[in-house]
Design an enzyme around this catalytic site. Sequence first.
Site, short mmCIF file in Angstrom:
data_model
loop_
_atom_site.label_atom_id
_atom_site.label_comp_id
_atom_site.label_asym_id
_atom_site.label_seq_id
_atom_site.Cartn_x
_atom_site.Cartn_y
_atom_site.Cartn_z
N ASP A 169 -10.71 3.51 -2.64
CA ASP A 169 -11.24 1.97 -2.56
C ASP A 169 -12.84 1.88 -2.87
O ASP A 169 -13.48 2.92 -2.40
CB ASP A 169 -10.91 1.59 -1.10
CG ASP A 169 -9.70 1.56 -0.19
OD1 ASP A 169 -8.45 1.23 -1.23
OD2 ASP A 169 -9.93 1.19 1.09
N ASP A 209 0.77 -1.23 0.11
CA ASP A 209 0.30 -0.11 0.57
C ASP A 209 1.02 1.11 -0.49
O ASP A 209 2.06 1.15 0.38
CB ASP A 209 -0.91 -0.20 1.27
CG ASP A 209 -2.58 0.52 1.68
OD1 ASP A 209 -2.55 1.85 0.41
OD2 ASP A 209 -3.46 0.19 1.92
#
Length: 407
Positions: free
Chosen positions: A230, A175
């Site tokens: 997301d 990430d």
Amino acid sequence: MGTGRFGGKHGSVYSSKGRGSTVIAALIWGICCLGIVSVSARVINNGDNIDPRKKLLENGLGLTPQMGWNSWNHFQCNIEEKLIRETADAMVSTGLSALGYQYINLDDCWAEKDRDSQGNLVPKASTFPSGIKALADYVHGKGLKLGVYSDAGVINYKSLYVHVYIFGVDYLKYDNCNSDGTSPKERYPVMAKALLNSGRSIFFSLCEWGQEDPATWAKSIGNSWRTTGDIEDNWDSMTSRADQNDQWASYAGPGGWNDPDMLEVGNGGMTTEEYRSHFSIWALVKAPLLIGCDIRSMDDVTRALLGNDEVIAVNQDKLGVQGKKIKKDGDLEVWGGALSENRVAVVLWNRGSSEATITAYWSDIGLDPSTVVHARDLWDHSTRRATGQISATVASHDCKMYVLSPR
């Protein structure tokens, strides 16, 4: 991970000590402590000489989009080793593993906030008391693979070797949380070279949310890359992710895939029709099929959606061409893409609020107007002949999905 990770509401649970500027020192120190002398020579001396893209293909990972399960969408930080073991059990007992779902991936919150005295990541004692290595062994014993999550503020080479040699993981989701401001274009290749030289085949999933257009540069270093922020478990979020991902279709192919984020099928925020559209489009566009619900307790409807082997076969087709949006008439859309053996996959998608008839003409999808096809309906599991076009009445927010095989 969830939206809060990127907007600062939640953030990573990990300490950012040891990042960036100490990478090489930590590499040398960590390798010495772990006794990995031969590997250190390959990383330091040969890292600039390898052809990452060639090696990515040679290791056999990502030749088709990855399939598996990820903890974040349903559980977020509420994970522990019993849950992960039971999920691995369920992946096998439900038959999903036999369909190709192989990765059991821990997202954020599996590690303590602080590292140990040597700077290594430490599994949370309260939730993973047996450690990640024991968990990996259990998952491997089921014929599955284990993945973990880390972010830009956590992993340097030293902790990488902990993951690879001590934990025995098979998948890294990397990430961009807690970045020190270094561009992902600089940082991700460093991690890619370390993974490629680790002596273990590790699927490398890049997650910088599409902010620097990774489709244009990530295929040389990773197996998949996020093209969107997301996803959330609702219609607007799902459809917007599909649209954002579509623009990068030409960059995907065997070894590297566009990733519009994980599946929400079965989490309860959408209707069955919407989940069918979600799964169909993700399959068509060769997105990773990473289940995001609790498969231990999924109902028969969810099992049927996630377990449709004909839809999965489109996603896993060896030609590896990402399908895309071909035609749009208001809320009525035709998506399609080439498959092996001169076949074509087509989705008729009704994004409107009422039932409607949608037609795909052969000219829309690259077939000669006179071509006769066998049109296989992948959800009704029926076949009919068609020439020149295929039409269907489609319910609101639902779709029809076909594979057209020229006769």
